[in-house]
Each structure stands twice: as structure tokens, then as C-alpha cells.
Design an enzyme around this catalytic site. Structure first.
Site, PDB file in Angstrom:
ATOM      1  N   GLY A  47       0.846  -1.190   0.000  1.00  0.00           N
ATOM      2  CA  GLY A  47       0.000   0.000   0.000  1.00  0.00           C
ATOM      3  C   GLY A  47       0.881   1.239   0.000  1.00  0.00           C
TER       4      GLY A  47
ATOM      5  N   GLN B 284       1.260   3.698   1.901  1.00  0.00           N
ATOM      6  CA  GLN B 284       1.904   4.106   3.161  1.00  0.00           C
ATOM      7  C   GLN B 284       2.747   2.980   3.749  1.00  0.00           C
ATOM      8  OE1 GLN B 284       2.572   6.847   4.498  1.00  0.00           O
ATOM      9  NE2 GLN B 284       1.378   8.024   3.038  1.00  0.00           N
ATOM     10  N   SER B 285       3.203   2.085   2.906  1.00  0.00           N
ATOM     11  CA  SER B 285       3.945   0.921   3.380  1.00  0.00           C
ATOM     12  C   SER B 285       5.347   1.261   3.887  1.00  0.00           C
ATOM     13  CB  SER B 285       4.059  -0.083   2.232  1.00  0.00           C
ATOM     14  OG  SER B 285       5.004  -1.081   2.545  1.00  0.00           O
ATOM     15  N   ASN B 286       5.613   0.866   5.133  1.00  0.00           N
ATOM     16  CA  ASN B 286       6.974   0.973   5.662  1.00  0.00           C
ATOM     17  C   ASN B 286       7.902   0.031   4.910  1.00  0.00           C
ATOM     18  OD1 ASN B 286       6.204   2.709   7.888  1.00  0.00           O
ATOM     19  ND2 ASN B 286       5.268   0.895   8.816  1.00  0.00           N
TER      20      ASN B 286
ATOM     21  N   ALA C 174       7.768  -1.003   1.728  1.00  0.00           N
ATOM     22  CA  ALA C 174       8.161  -0.516   0.400  1.00  0.00           C
ATOM     23  C   ALA C 174       9.218   0.578   0.519  1.00  0.00           C
ATOM     24  CB  ALA C 174       6.927  -0.007  -0.351  1.00  0.00           C
TER      25      ALA C 174
END
Ligand code: PLP
Length: 325
Positions: A73, A75-77, A79
Site C-alpha cells: 500500500g 503508506q507501506s513501511n 516498500a
């Protein structure tokens, strides 16, 4: 000796991360709580994903890859840290997110700063990322690139090695502190962290039960994933005791309005920890896991000491979008 010593690893994290007492929080809860500060792993703004990325990037380099493709997503930490780790190793990061473009805040802002190639699937279904990652990797190969492809969220057996190693680090710290915790408590998402900790605890005959609090999928699904991944990482490392059935505990009930969304219980838990210990918990993961720990402590019958793993996620503290991602 097992594969922990022989597997290639690039150094990305600053370890050992501190294991700190939380005296004011402990007094508040009536249970002795310690904080294992994996929000301080040192790459970017810290977080748990860096430990696994040390092994994943080593594999990417060994395979001669020149770029990294993954997704999640917006807001992925995961990624964002994968993109940062890729840059640290000289690989170009490509990120695929589900849904349509959203306001550029939090992790997405950092993805842009690190110059990741960011794409949206246009489909709110999280699984749309899985197909899009493969399509993008094919395109890159056709263009002569050598992509290293990691699944959405990044939970793989190799990635879980990071938390087997962390289990050893924690064992040394517990010994030095003379501490015998009954539980190691953490937030569980894609389950790689818990799987590594379960396999590590089994291997080291740790005194604690690993307790995961799910913040995305149903608890039963997490148990199955943790079992799979813990078995796979134990096999990969040739650890004794790969059968971890019975050692997997995942608690539900703290999702709030949904994955990625703040919950009132989580916000209250994060405020309590900030105000007692001066430590920030992220709203998506650690705040909800702490809300669960607080309830368990207040209900009584939770024997300490408990080690709470602070898993990071600092960028989402500043993500003003409080509704769906
Ligand atoms: C990803 C993440 C978790 C959960 O880890 P998994 O290995 O995906 O279960 C917990 N906290 C933070 C801050 C994370 O980014």
C-alpha cells in the site's frame, strides 16, 4: 553450525538495538515491561523490515540484479525501506501500490525523495499488486534490466532470517540483564517478523512465548502464515526443531476500523507510552499491539516480565490522512 553464520548478509541495520526498561509504563500496568527498540535500526527512520532486507539485498547482489521490484500500500513501511535498502546497495527501486494515487504524505513522500519509480494499480484490491509486480518485472527484463522481485509486504523465508538473528541478539541482552521474560510481544502484519522470532525462540529454547497481535488479516490466517514461514526459515537455516506447531500465538480484536487506519485504543496506547516513556509508537502497528498488551495487563493474570518489540513505522506518525489509505 547453522546457516545463520554462512548466509550472505549486507550490513544495513545498526545493531544491537537497545533493550530498555520501561519503569513508568510498568508501574502504570502492574506488569514489568521492557522495550526492544527496533524503531532504532538506523536505516532511514528505523523499523523492523531492515533486518530482513540485509539478507534479501545480499541475495539480490549475488544474483547480479540491478533493480528491485516490490509493492504494497502507498503508506507501506516495507516498500519505503526496501527502496532505501536498494539505493544503499546501488539498485534502482521500483514500487507498485494498490489503488489510485493518494496525497503525497508519510512514506510516499519519502519514496519520492529516494527517487523510487512509483506506480499504482488503479485497483483497490491489495492482491492487484501481486500481478502488477510480475508484469513490471517482465517489462524490465524485456528492456534488458535484471530485477530482483520481492512479494508484497516482503514476507519470505529468507527475509525471516533477520528475526532469527535478532532472537540471538535478544538472548544475549536478556542474559546480560538477568531477565527471563514470559512473553515477547509484537504487532504482526505480513508475519515474517513473528515467524523469524518463533523459529529463533524454538532454536534457542527461549523462555518466552512470542505473542503477535494482528493488525491486518484474521488471526487464524496469521497463525497459518507464521507456521509456514517459521518452518521454511528453520529449514533454510538447518535449525533443529522446525516443527513450531503449538508455539504460534496470534491475538485478534485490535484492528479497529481496518488495516492502516488509526484506532481509538491504539491512539490511547501510543499516548500512554509517549507520556510515560518518551517513545513513539506508530499508529498502524505498534500502537495497536500495545493496546492489546495494556488490556491484557489490566485484565490481570499477565505474568511479566514482557518484552515489547517496537517495530518502527515512524513515517506514518506524520501521515495526516487518518481515514483509508
Ligand atoms: C511491517 C511492520 C510490522 C509487521 O511486520 P511483519 O513482518 O509484516 O509481520 C510491524 N510494525 C511495523 C512498523 C511494520 O512496518
Amino acid at each position: 553450525m547453522n546457516g545463520l553464520l554462512t548466509l550472505p548478509r549486507v550490513s544495513l541495520a545498526v545493531t544491537p538495538t537497545p533493550l530498555q526498561p520501561a519503569p513508568r509504563l510498568s508501574e502504570e500496568l502492574g506488569v514489568e515491561v521492557w522495550l526492544k527498540r527496533d524503531d532504532l535500526t538506523g536505516l532511514g527512520l528505523g523499523g523492523n523490515k531492515t533486518r530482513g532486507l540485509e539478507y534479501l539485498l545480499a541475495e539480490a547482489i549475488a544474483q547480479g540484479c540491478d533493480c528491485l521490484v516490490t509493492g504494497a500500500g502507498p503508506q507501506s513501511n516495507w516498500a519505503m525501506l526496501a527502496a532505501l535498502a536498494a539505493r544503499r546497495c546501488g539498485l534502482d527501486p521500483y514500487l507498485v501500490f494498490y489503488g489510485s494515487p493518494v496525497p503525497v504524505t508519510g512514506n510516499l513522500l519519502l519514496d519520492q525523495m529516494v527517487g523510487a519509480d512509483v506506480r499504482f494499480t488503479g485497483d483497490p484490491d491489495r492482491a492487484s499488486v501481486d500481478v502488477a509486480i510480475q508484469t513490471l518485472a517482465d517489462e524490465l527484463r524485456a528492456a534488458g534490466r535484471r530485477p530482483y522481485v520481492l512479494p508484497r509486504g516482503g514476507a519470505t523465508a529468507l527475509g525471516a532470517v533477520g528475526y532469527v538473528r535478532a532472537s540471538l541478539e535478544l538472548a544475549e541482552q536478556l542474559l546480560a540483564a538477568g531477565l527471563t521474560p514470559s512473553r515477547l510481544w509484537l504487532a504482526t502484519g505480513s508475519c515474517g517478523t513473528q515467524a523469524g522470532l518463533v523459529a529463533g525462540a524454538r532454536w534457542l529454547r527461549a523462555p518466552y512465548q512470542v505473542v503477535g497481535v494482528t493488525v491486518s488479516r484474521p488471526a487464524e490466517e496469521c497463525v497459518a502464515r507464521v507456521l509456514d514461514l517459521a518452518g521454511a526459515v528453520a529449514e533454510l537455516l538447518d535449525l533443529p526443531g522446525a516443527d513450531v506447531r503449538g508455539d504460534v500465538t496470534v491475538l485478534g480484536g485490535y484492528l479497529g476500523p481496518g488495516y492502516g487506519r488509526r484506532s481509538p485504543e491504539g491512539e490511547a496506547a501510543a499516548q500512554l507510552v509517549a507520556r510515560t516513556e518518551g517513545v513513539f509508537l506508530d499508529p498502524v502497528f505498534s500502537a495497536k499491539a500495545m493496546a492489546c498488551l495494556i488490556d491484557a495487563a489490566r485484565a490481570g493474570g499477565l505474568a511479566g516480565p514482557v518484552v515489547f518489540l517496537v517495530t518502527g513505522g515512524a513515517p506514518t506518525l506524520f501521515n495526516a490522512v487518518k481515514s483509508a489509505l
